[in-house]
Design a protein around this motif. Structure first.
Motif, mmCIF file in Angstrom:
data_model
loop_
_atom_site.group_PDB
_atom_site.id
_atom_site.type_symbol
_atom_site.label_atom_id
_atom_site.label_comp_id
_atom_site.label_asym_id
_atom_site.label_seq_id
_atom_site.Cartn_x
_atom_site.Cartn_y
_atom_site.Cartn_z
ATOM 1 N N GLU A 1 0.847 -1.184 0.000
ATOM 2 C CA GLU A 1 0.000 0.000 0.000
ATOM 3 C C GLU A 1 0.887 1.240 0.000
ATOM 4 O O GLU A 1 1.946 1.251 0.623
ATOM 5 N N LEU A 2 0.447 2.281 -0.711
ATOM 6 C CA LEU A 2 1.189 3.539 -0.762
ATOM 7 C C LEU A 2 0.234 4.689 -0.473
ATOM 8 O O LEU A 2 -0.803 4.820 -1.121
ATOM 9 N N ARG A 3 0.609 5.508 0.514
ATOM 10 C CA ARG A 3 -0.195 6.675 0.873
ATOM 11 C C ARG A 3 0.686 7.919 0.757
ATOM 12 O O ARG A 3 1.773 7.975 1.344
ATOM 13 N N VAL A 4 0.213 8.919 0.005
ATOM 14 C CA VAL A 4 0.986 10.129 -0.243
ATOM 15 C C VAL A 4 0.122 11.342 0.090
ATOM 16 O O VAL A 4 -1.023 11.443 -0.362
ATOM 17 N N GLY A 5 0.678 12.259 0.876
ATOM 18 C CA GLY A 5 -0.045 13.479 1.222
ATOM 19 C C GLY A 5 0.156 13.839 2.677
ATOM 20 O O GLY A 5 1.176 13.512 3.290
ATOM 21 N N LEU A 6 -0.833 14.523 3.247
ATOM 22 C CA LEU A 6 -0.828 14.846 4.672
ATOM 23 C C LEU A 6 -1.488 13.708 5.431
ATOM 24 O O LEU A 6 -2.576 13.249 5.058
ATOM 25 N N GLY A 7 -0.855 13.252 6.503
ATOM 26 C CA GLY A 7 -1.413 12.125 7.233
ATOM 27 C C GLY A 7 -1.171 12.218 8.723
ATOM 28 O O GLY A 7 -0.415 13.062 9.218
ATOM 29 N N LYS A 8 -1.844 11.314 9.444
ATOM 30 C CA LYS A 8 -1.653 11.161 10.892
ATOM 31 C C LYS A 8 -1.359 9.694 11.179
ATOM 32 O O LYS A 8 -2.054 8.805 10.684
ATOM 33 N N VAL A 9 -0.333 9.460 11.977
ATOM 34 C CA VAL A 9 0.066 8.111 12.364
ATOM 35 C C VAL A 9 0.247 8.100 13.875
ATOM 36 O O VAL A 9 0.972 8.942 14.420
ATOM 37 N N PHE A 10 -0.419 7.168 14.549
ATOM 38 C CA PHE A 10 -0.284 7.070 16.002
ATOM 39 C C PHE A 10 0.362 5.746 16.370
ATOM 40 O O PHE A 10 -0.062 4.685 15.918
ATOM 41 N N TRP A 11 1.388 5.819 17.228
ATOM 42 C CA TRP A 11 2.025 4.637 17.797
ATOM 43 C C TRP A 11 1.925 4.726 19.304
ATOM 44 O O TRP A 11 2.197 5.769 19.898
ATOM 45 N N GLY A 12 1.591 3.620 19.956
ATOM 46 C CA GLY A 12 1.552 3.620 21.412
ATOM 47 C C GLY A 12 0.386 2.824 21.947
ATOM 48 O O GLY A 12 -0.583 2.527 21.232
ATOM 49 N N VAL A 13 0.473 2.463 23.237
ATOM 50 C CA VAL A 13 -0.555 1.635 23.865
ATOM 51 C C VAL A 13 -0.985 2.166 25.227
ATOM 52 O O VAL A 13 -2.056 1.810 25.707
ATOM 53 N N THR A 14 -0.170 2.990 25.878
ATOM 54 C CA THR A 14 -0.497 3.434 27.224
ATOM 55 C C THR A 14 -1.511 4.571 27.202
ATOM 56 O O THR A 14 -1.737 5.205 26.174
ATOM 57 N N GLU A 15 -2.108 4.846 28.360
ATOM 58 C CA GLU A 15 -3.210 5.791 28.440
ATOM 59 C C GLU A 15 -2.752 7.219 28.716
ATOM 60 O O GLU A 15 -3.207 8.162 28.075
ATOM 61 N N PHE A 16 -1.843 7.413 29.672
ATOM 62 C CA PHE A 16 -1.551 8.752 30.165
ATOM 63 C C PHE A 16 -0.405 9.437 29.431
ATOM 64 O O PHE A 16 -0.427 10.651 29.249
ATOM 65 N N VAL A 17 0.616 8.697 29.053
ATOM 66 C CA VAL A 17 1.791 9.277 28.413
ATOM 67 C C VAL A 17 2.021 8.575 27.082
ATOM 68 O O VAL A 17 2.226 7.364 27.045
ATOM 69 N N HIS A 18 1.988 9.317 25.972
ATOM 70 C CA HIS A 18 2.216 8.750 24.647
ATOM 71 C C HIS A 18 3.690 8.939 24.302
ATOM 72 O O HIS A 18 4.076 9.874 23.613
#
Length: 325
Positions: free
Chosen positions: A33-50
């Motif tokens: 898959e290829l995505r080009v442009g403006l994007g948001k990517v989130f990594w993490g699992v904890t609740e209080f501190v990302h």
């Protein structure tokens, strides 16, 4: 897909802004898959501190908790398979962190001079950042590991005593991170950890904890989650994060109704002092296209040497109403 945010502040022009969070083109083939442009990517699992989330820049005029992010120009190439997912990122345009202006809240005592940011790289905001991530699961364990190389999203704020402002400096960094979550019945065990080199001394930091979910409380469809987490940064008093040796406790209520009603109450305590932050988040949908969210926070016992000291009197509450179309 496009997701925009528009913020207008009657008292502080520094908080007024318009930003496109996501606007990109997606190409899907059999093996990639290829995505080009403006994007948001989130990594993490904890609740209080990302802790490990690094692709997108933090938008501090929207909220203090670091959960709101600016859209990031990117070329995102993904290869999924039974053996896991490889994600490759080319990040050609750097976004500076946003800060409230002189009349804004919540903010530092001295205004951050975002008009005169300094970069370690001669390319400035045009430096090409890169990232590689591998994610997979083994049994009941989900995990992801990544390496990022480029302009640090977190600036070093240097005091200019003559102008009485803080000047942001963006160094070049190399950061390796891990996020892991183990699911065992009603228990979730979570961990985020990173190691960073570049500006200043090398350091490592981690955050982790457990969450236990009680289902069908009181004979209803509602679930109650009990959370406990701990955050540590080995830079200690030199840490740029307020969560360098803190414990967090929280309760999350999911009503599981048609309106998606949820409430989260949390307390963050400094292990070595009396500093405490109390947070409340709640939200639910109503009618067909509307949603209301409530957020509140308070500070107590913040010591003078704490990075949050300048916010000690800034208890706050925010009510937002959204319309979707």
């Amino acid at each position: 897909m496009g997701v925009d945010t528009i913020l207008k502040d009657s008292a502080d022009s520094g908080r007024s802004h318009v930003d496109i969070r996501e606007l990109n083109t997606l190409i899907v083939a059999d093996a990639w898959e290829l995505r080009v442009g403006l994007g948001k990517v989130f990594w993490g699992v904890t609740e209080f501190v990302h802790l490990v989330d690094i692709i997108n820049q933090t938008d501090l005029v929207e909220d203090l908790d670091g959960e709101d992010k600016l859209g990031q120009p990117m070329i995102h190439f993904s290869i999924p398979g039974e053996w896991g997912v490889f994600d490759f990122f080319l990040l050609p345009g750097f976004r500076e962190r946003t800060y409230p202006g002189k009349k804004g809240r919540l903010r530092t005592a001295w205004k951050v001079d975002t008009d005169h940011a300094v970069y370690e790289s001669d390319a400035g905001e045009h430096h090409m950042d890169v990232a590689l991530r591998y994610s997979h699961y083994i049994g009941n364990t989900d995990f992801g590991v990544y390496h990022f190389s480029g302009t640090g999203r977190e600036p070093v704020l240097t005091p200019d005593r003559e102008a009485q402002v803080l000047q942001p400096y963006y160094p070049q960094i190399h950061q390796t991170g891990l996020d892991l979550q183990v699911t065992t019945g009603p228990w979730l065990v979570k961990l985020e950890a990173l190691h960073r080199t570049g500006h200043g001394d090398d350091f490592w930091a981690c955050t982790g904890g457990v969450e236990y979910t009680i289902t069908g409380i009181g004979g209803t469809h509602a679930d109650l989650g009990v959370l406990g987490e701990f955050a540590y940064d080995d830079r200690r008093e030199k840490a740029s994060s307020p969560y360098e040796n803190d414990v967090m406790f929280g309760l999350r209520l999911a009503v599981n109704d048609m309106a998606g009603s949820e409430v989260l109450i949390g307390v963050i305590n400094d292990v070595e002092g009396d500093g405490r932050i109390v947070k409340l988040e709640a939200g639910r949908r109503f009618l067909e296209n509307w949603k209301v969210e409530l957020e509140a926070g308070g500070f107590s016992g913040i010591s003078r040497d704490d990075i949050m000291y300048e916010l000690r009197g800034d208890d706050y509450m925010r009510l937002e109403v959204f319309y979707y179309f």
